[in-house]
Scaffold this motif. Structure first.
Motif, PDB file in Angstrom:
ATOM      1  N   ALA A 143       0.765  -1.268  -0.022  1.00 21.79           N
ATOM      2  CA  ALA A 143       0.074   0.097  -0.097  1.00 21.79           C
ATOM      3  C   ALA A 143       0.838   1.326   0.023  1.00 21.79           C
ATOM      4  N   GLY A 144       0.330   2.466  -0.475  1.00 21.10           N
ATOM      5  CA  GLY A 144       1.146   3.575  -0.458  1.00 21.10           C
ATOM      6  C   GLY A 144       0.564   4.651  -1.803  1.00 21.10           C
ATOM      7  N   GLY A 145       1.282   5.304  -2.405  1.00 20.87           N
ATOM      8  CA  GLY A 145       0.718   6.626  -3.199  1.00 20.87           C
ATOM      9  C   GLY A 145       2.010   7.150  -3.906  1.00 20.87           C
ATOM     10  N   ALA A 146       1.683   7.633  -4.787  1.00 14.96           N
ATOM     11  CA  ALA A 146       2.747   8.416  -5.689  1.00 14.96           C
ATOM     12  C   ALA A 146       1.878   9.723  -6.301  1.00 14.96           C
ATOM     13  N   GLU A 147       2.827  10.632  -6.402  1.00 14.35           N
ATOM     14  CA  GLU A 147       2.366  11.957  -7.283  1.00 14.35           C
ATOM     15  C   GLU A 147       3.513  12.613  -8.027  1.00 14.35           C
ATOM     16  N   ALA A 148       2.955  13.105  -9.326  1.00 14.16           N
ATOM     17  CA  ALA A 148       4.109  13.679 -10.152  1.00 14.16           C
ATOM     18  C   ALA A 148       3.425  14.734 -10.947  1.00 14.16           C
ATOM     19  N   LEU A 149       3.092  15.966 -10.217  1.00 14.73           N
ATOM     20  CA  LEU A 149       2.391  16.951 -10.954  1.00 14.73           C
ATOM     21  C   LEU A 149       3.058  18.131 -11.225  1.00 14.73           C
ATOM     22  N   LEU A 150       4.408  18.107 -11.031  1.00 15.06           N
ATOM     23  CA  LEU A 150       5.190  19.653 -11.221  1.00 15.06           C
ATOM     24  C   LEU A 150       5.140  19.875 -12.634  1.00 15.06           C
ATOM     25  N   THR A 151       4.123  19.911 -13.270  1.00 15.50           N
ATOM     26  CA  THR A 151       3.986  20.413 -14.747  1.00 15.50           C
ATOM     27  C   THR A 151       3.531  22.063 -14.781  1.00 15.50           C
ATOM     28  N   TYR A 152       3.741  22.694 -15.788  1.00 16.28           N
ATOM     29  CA  TYR A 152       3.257  23.990 -16.189  1.00 16.28           C
ATOM     30  C   TYR A 152       1.709  24.172 -15.898  1.00 16.28           C
ATOM     31  N   GLY A 153       0.907  23.353 -16.484  1.00 20.55           N
ATOM     32  CA  GLY A 153      -0.382  23.577 -16.269  1.00 20.55           C
ATOM     33  C   GLY A 153      -0.957  23.288 -14.815  1.00 20.55           C
ATOM     34  N   VAL A 154      -0.407  22.155 -14.178  1.00 19.85           N
ATOM     35  CA  VAL A 154      -0.827  21.872 -12.818  1.00 19.85           C
ATOM     36  C   VAL A 154      -0.449  22.834 -11.743  1.00 19.85           C
ATOM     37  N   VAL A 155       0.840  23.316 -11.825  1.00 20.89           N
ATOM     38  CA  VAL A 155       1.232  24.366 -10.771  1.00 20.89           C
ATOM     39  C   VAL A 155       0.515  25.760 -11.013  1.00 20.89           C
ATOM     40  N   THR A 156       0.382  26.122 -12.456  1.00 18.97           N
ATOM     41  CA  THR A 156      -0.384  27.264 -12.497  1.00 18.97           C
ATOM     42  C   THR A 156      -1.730  27.201 -12.142  1.00 18.97           C
ATOM     43  N   ALA A 157      -2.247  25.980 -12.028  1.00 14.93           N
ATOM     44  CA  ALA A 157      -3.821  25.919 -11.746  1.00 14.93           C
ATOM     45  C   ALA A 157      -3.755  26.024  -9.971  1.00 14.93           C
ATOM     46  N   TRP A 158      -2.721  25.391  -9.421  1.00 15.81           N
ATOM     47  CA  TRP A 158      -2.717  25.654  -7.939  1.00 15.81           C
ATOM     48  C   TRP A 158      -2.355  26.941  -7.474  1.00 15.81           C
ATOM     49  N   ASP A 159      -1.504  27.752  -8.275  1.00 14.93           N
ATOM     50  CA  ASP A 159      -1.261  29.073  -8.127  1.00 14.93           C
ATOM     51  C   ASP A 159      -2.566  30.029  -8.225  1.00 14.93           C
ATOM     52  N   ALA A 160      -3.350  29.566  -9.196  1.00 19.70           N
ATOM     53  CA  ALA A 160      -4.570  30.234  -9.092  1.00 19.70           C
ATOM     54  C   ALA A 160      -5.555  30.243  -8.173  1.00 19.70           C
ATOM     55  N   LEU A 161      -5.327  29.066  -7.326  1.00 19.09           N
ATOM     56  CA  LEU A 161      -6.119  29.044  -6.018  1.00 19.09           C
ATOM     57  C   LEU A 161      -5.679  29.849  -4.964  1.00 19.09           C
ATOM     58  N   ARG A 162      -4.418  30.519  -5.131  1.00 17.27           N
ATOM     59  CA  ARG A 162      -3.562  31.241  -4.192  1.00 17.27           C
ATOM     60  C   ARG A 162      -3.384  30.592  -2.994  1.00 17.27           C
ATOM     61  N   VAL A 163      -2.993  29.450  -3.013  1.00 24.65           N
ATOM     62  CA  VAL A 163      -2.650  28.472  -1.719  1.00 24.65           C
ATOM     63  C   VAL A 163      -0.926  28.482  -1.636  1.00 24.65           C
ATOM     64  N   LEU A 164      -0.390  28.694  -2.856  1.00 27.15           N
ATOM     65  CA  LEU A 164       1.156  28.517  -2.898  1.00 27.15           C
ATOM     66  C   LEU A 164       1.968  29.487  -2.284  1.00 27.15           C
ATOM     67  N   ALA A 165       2.757  28.958  -1.537  1.00 23.49           N
ATOM     68  CA  ALA A 165       3.738  29.837  -0.694  1.00 23.49           C
ATOM     69  C   ALA A 165       4.963  30.571  -1.779  1.00 23.49           C
ATOM     70  N   PRO A 166       4.945  31.885  -1.753  1.00 18.51           N
ATOM     71  CA  PRO A 166       5.983  32.688  -2.585  1.00 18.51           C
ATOM     72  C   PRO A 166       7.318  32.229  -2.260  1.00 18.51           C
ATOM     73  N   ALA A 167       8.248  32.293  -3.075  1.00 17.53           N
ATOM     74  CA  ALA A 167       9.590  31.802  -2.791  1.00 17.53           C
ATOM     75  C   ALA A 167      10.278  32.700  -1.895  1.00 17.53           C
ATOM     76  N   ASN A 168      11.151  32.111  -0.899  1.00 17.70           N
ATOM     77  CA  ASN A 168      12.055  32.747  -0.152  1.00 17.70           C
ATOM     78  C   ASN A 168      13.208  32.920  -1.090  1.00 17.70           C
ATOM     79  N   ALA A 169      13.344  34.349  -1.689  1.00 21.35           N
ATOM     80  CA  ALA A 169      14.495  34.371  -2.732  1.00 21.35           C
ATOM     81  C   ALA A 169      15.731  34.202  -2.050  1.00 21.35           C
ATOM     82  N   ALA A 170      16.160  34.646  -0.951  1.00 21.58           N
ATOM     83  CA  ALA A 170      17.550  34.464  -0.569  1.00 21.58           C
ATOM     84  C   ALA A 170      17.500  32.961  -0.006  1.00 21.58           C
TER      85      ALA A 170
END
Length: 416
Positions: free
Chosen positions: A190-217
């Motif tokens: 039993a377990g699971g896997a995820e591979a969703l680091l694509t342009y479309g998926v990340v953009t969709a999550w970004d549109a939901l306004r739940v992604l943390a902004p990068a700590n630039a430093a």
């Protein structure tokens, strides 16, 4: 009918923390973050976004001629599953028909073959091609990873796929636990896997306004669960697996027993599609305790779901306090997502693997980068540094999801 005890005989994991369950735990214990700036494999980049991305080569476990059947999610799944099989001593059972027929696979994923889907859309709508790749359906379907694992392990029992957003793999583990306990199978991978680091998926999550902004430093510090400064989650990719087995089967095989899976609780908030509800989460935790026959004071550690969102961390802290109390009454709590990000459908399994290792090593991975804990939460979040030499007999792993699904898993030290 007497219920079977369910034990764990194998672990596997691959995430941005590294390859292998032991590597993942040692890096989590040391507070080594796998979060960095996201780099996509084509011209469509998302500048300034961070992710817990696996940037090292995956093990060469699939024939080149079979690779078109595999989305990245299935490659991550098989990498984790094969490790768990090997540790459990079940890596080569081709001539053991009885064992193979009494073994199954219960697997979780939130988005399945996301990379294959996006590639197909690009081929059709951007590149103007008339056809997508021939094996696109096989690679995309949500049950592809479970099917590939079952075929390669030779397991002929029940194969189920769970897709309930962020609780997918925790749900898969919990339902596999029930499947074995009630005698439907001797063992389930039993377990699971995820591979969703694509342009479309990340953009969709970004549109939901739940992604943390990068700590630039310091991009590795971008995810800060339970912090007063928390401001969103960081997406990650991963695969994680556990070999669950009836106690009678494990003992008959002479398998090394790593821990006992003692309880599983599930609930639904039935309140809001994205806003978590503390009462619903508390119901899952109480159900797991009742299922395990344990009291709240028996739990020494909770691996929290906490992803670093304002509402999510607040609800979980409140639900833990409802069930376990506050201050020194409550168990130690930490969120390892500060290091491996939120791996969505793989999160429950990855964090469950880390919880098992915390129990076995009597050491708690920290909530990294927690310089400024939210004063509203009266819990010990194991801030900044790991705690070693603990006296933990039982531990809980929490998983909560959009849609209101909640799952809690309890493990305890195995005593014959």
């Amino acid at each position: 009918m007497s219920l079977e005890r369910v034990v764990i005989t194998g672990l596997g994991a691959v995430s941005a923390l590294g390859l292998g369950a032991d590597t993942n735990f040692s890096h989590a214990l040391a507070g080594l973050s796998g979060i960095d700036f996201l780099s996509l494999p084509d011209l469509r980049q998302l500048q300034g976004h961070v992710a817990a991305q696996i940037k090292f080569p995956l093990p060469d476990l699939v024939k080149k001629t079979e690779l078109p059947q595999f989305d990245r999610v299935a490659l991550l799944a098989w990498a984790a599953a094969s490790e768990a099989l090997q540790q459990a001593g079940l890596g080569d059972q081709a001539n053991n028909a009885a064992l193979l027929e009494s073994s199954g696979v219960f697997w979780g994923t939130g988005m399945g073959g996301a990379q294959t889907v996006e590639t197909g859309y690009v081929d059709l709508f951007v590149e103007g091609k008339e056809r997508v790749r021939p094996m696109s359906i096989v690679a995309t379907m949500n049950n592809s990873a479970a099917a590939q694992i079952a075929m390669r392990a030779g397991f002929g029992g029940t194969v189920n796929t769970y897709s309930s957003a962020c609780v997918s793999s925790a749900q898969a583990i919990g339902e596999a636990f029930r499947h074995i306990r009630h005698g439907y199978a001797e063992r389930v991978l039993a377990g699971g896997a995820e591979a969703l680091l694509t342009y479309g998926v990340v953009t969709a999550w970004d549109a939901l306004r739940v992604l943390a902004p990068a700590n630039a430093a310091h991009p590795e510090r971008s995810c800060q669960p339970f912090s007063a400064q928390r401001n969103g989650l960081v997406l990650g990719e991963a695969g994680a697996a556990v070999m669950l087995e009836s106690l009678s089967s494990a003992q008959a095989r002479g398998a090394i027993i790593l821990a006992e899976l003692a309880g599983y609780g599930a609930s639904n908030d039935a309140a809001h599609i994205t806003k978590p509800d503390a009462a619903g989460q508390a119901r899952a935790m109480r159900a797991a305790l009742a299922d395990a026959g344990l009291r709240s004071g028996d739990i020494g550690y909770i691996n929290a779901h906490a992803a670093g969102t304002a509402a999510g961390d607040q609800a979980e802290a409140a639900s833990i306090q409802q069930v376990f109390g506050t201050g020194t009454q409550a168990p130690l709590v930490s969120s390892t997502k500060a290091l491996h990000g939120h791996t969505l459908g793989a999160a429950g399994a990855l964090e469950f693997v880390l919880t098992i290792q915390a129990l076995r090593n009597q050491s708690i991975p920290p909530t990294a980068f927690l310089d400024d804990p939210d004063p509203e939460f009266d819990l010990d979040f194991v801030a900044l540094q790991a705690r070693t030499d603990q006296a933990i007999r039982a531990a809980m792993s929490n998983s909560f999801a959009f849609g209101g699904s909640n799952a809690a898993l309890i493990i305890k030290e195995f005593v014959a």
